[in-house]
Design a protein around this motif. Structure first.
Motif, short mmCIF file in Angstrom:
data_model
loop_
_atom_site.label_atom_id
_atom_site.label_comp_id
_atom_site.label_asym_id
_atom_site.label_seq_id
_atom_site.Cartn_x
_atom_site.Cartn_y
_atom_site.Cartn_z
N GLN A 1 2.12 1.71 -3.47
CA GLN A 1 1.07 2.24 -4.33
C GLN A 1 0.91 3.74 -4.12
OE1 GLN A 1 -2.30 -0.15 -3.16
NE2 GLN A 1 -2.12 -1.43 -5.00
N ASP B 1 -9.47 7.59 0.54
CA ASP B 1 -10.21 6.42 0.07
C ASP B 1 -9.49 5.17 0.57
OD1 ASP B 1 -12.50 6.01 -2.19
OD2 ASP B 1 -11.16 4.28 -2.08
N ARG B 2 -10.20 4.06 0.59
CA ARG B 2 -9.62 2.81 1.06
C ARG B 2 -8.72 2.15 0.01
NH1 ARG B 2 -10.56 1.55 5.91
NH2 ARG B 2 -12.46 2.12 6.96
N THR B 3 -8.89 2.49 -1.26
CA THR B 3 -8.07 1.89 -2.32
C THR B 3 -7.37 2.98 -3.12
OG1 THR B 3 -9.84 1.91 -3.96
CG2 THR B 3 -9.69 -0.04 -2.54
N TYR C 1 -0.10 7.20 2.63
CA TYR C 1 -0.88 6.06 3.10
C TYR C 1 -0.77 6.02 4.62
CZ TYR C 1 -2.54 1.38 4.04
OH TYR C 1 -3.25 0.33 4.53
N GLU D 1 -7.08 2.96 -6.38
CA GLU D 1 -7.91 3.24 -7.56
C GLU D 1 -9.05 4.18 -7.22
OE1 GLU D 1 -7.31 0.02 -6.46
OE2 GLU D 1 -5.58 -0.23 -7.77
N ALA E 1 0.84 -1.21 0.00
CA ALA E 1 0.00 0.00 0.00
C ALA E 1 0.87 1.26 0.00
CB ALA E 1 -0.94 0.00 1.20
#
Length: 105
Positions: A34, A72-74, A49, A76, A31
Motif C-alpha cells: 500500500q 497515520d495508521r492507515t 511504512y 487512507e 501495508a
C-alpha cells in the motif's frame, strides 16, 4: 574489567554447534505494498511504512520552507492528511512567495 564467559553463551551460535540458517522474512507485505502504491500514485511525496511503528509516513519532496513529514495508521488516513497538507502548505507558500513554479514537483 568485563569478562565474557563463552560456556554460558546462549542462542543459535553456541560453541561447537553447527550454524543454523535463519530464513529471511519480510513483515507486513500488504501495508508495504500500500505504501509503495501510494508513493507511485501521489507525486511529490516519498511514502514509507514502518514495520516497527506500524505507521505510514509521508515526506514532502517539493520545496517547502521547513521539512514536512506526516504519519497515520492507515493508508487512507495518510492520503487525506497529504491532501490537506498540500492545500494548506501550497496555499500558504503562494501567499508568501513570488515564485512562479508553484505546483511543480
Amino acid at each position: 574489567m568485563i569478562r565474557r564467559c563463552l560456556s554460558a553463551a546462549r542462542g543459535r551460535h553456541r560453541d561447537g554447534q553447527a550454524v543454523i540458517a535463519v530464513p529471511h522474512y519480510t513483515w507486513d507485505h500488504e501495508a508495504r505494498a500500500q505504501a509503495a502504491m501510494l508513493e507511485i500514485t501521489q507525486p511529490g511525496w516519498a511514502v514509507l511504512y514502518g514495520t516497527s511503528s506500524r505507521l505510514f509516513h509521508a515526506i514532502a519532496t517539493w520545496p517547502v520552507p521547513e521539512p514536512l513529514i506526516i504519519c497515520d495508521r492507515t493508508a487512507e488516513g495518510l492520503r487525506a492528511q497529504m491532501r490537506e497538507a498540500e492545500r494548506t502548505t501550497l496555499h500558504r507558500w503562494a501567499l508568501t512567495s513570488s515564485s512562479t513554479s508553484i505546483g511543480h514537483f
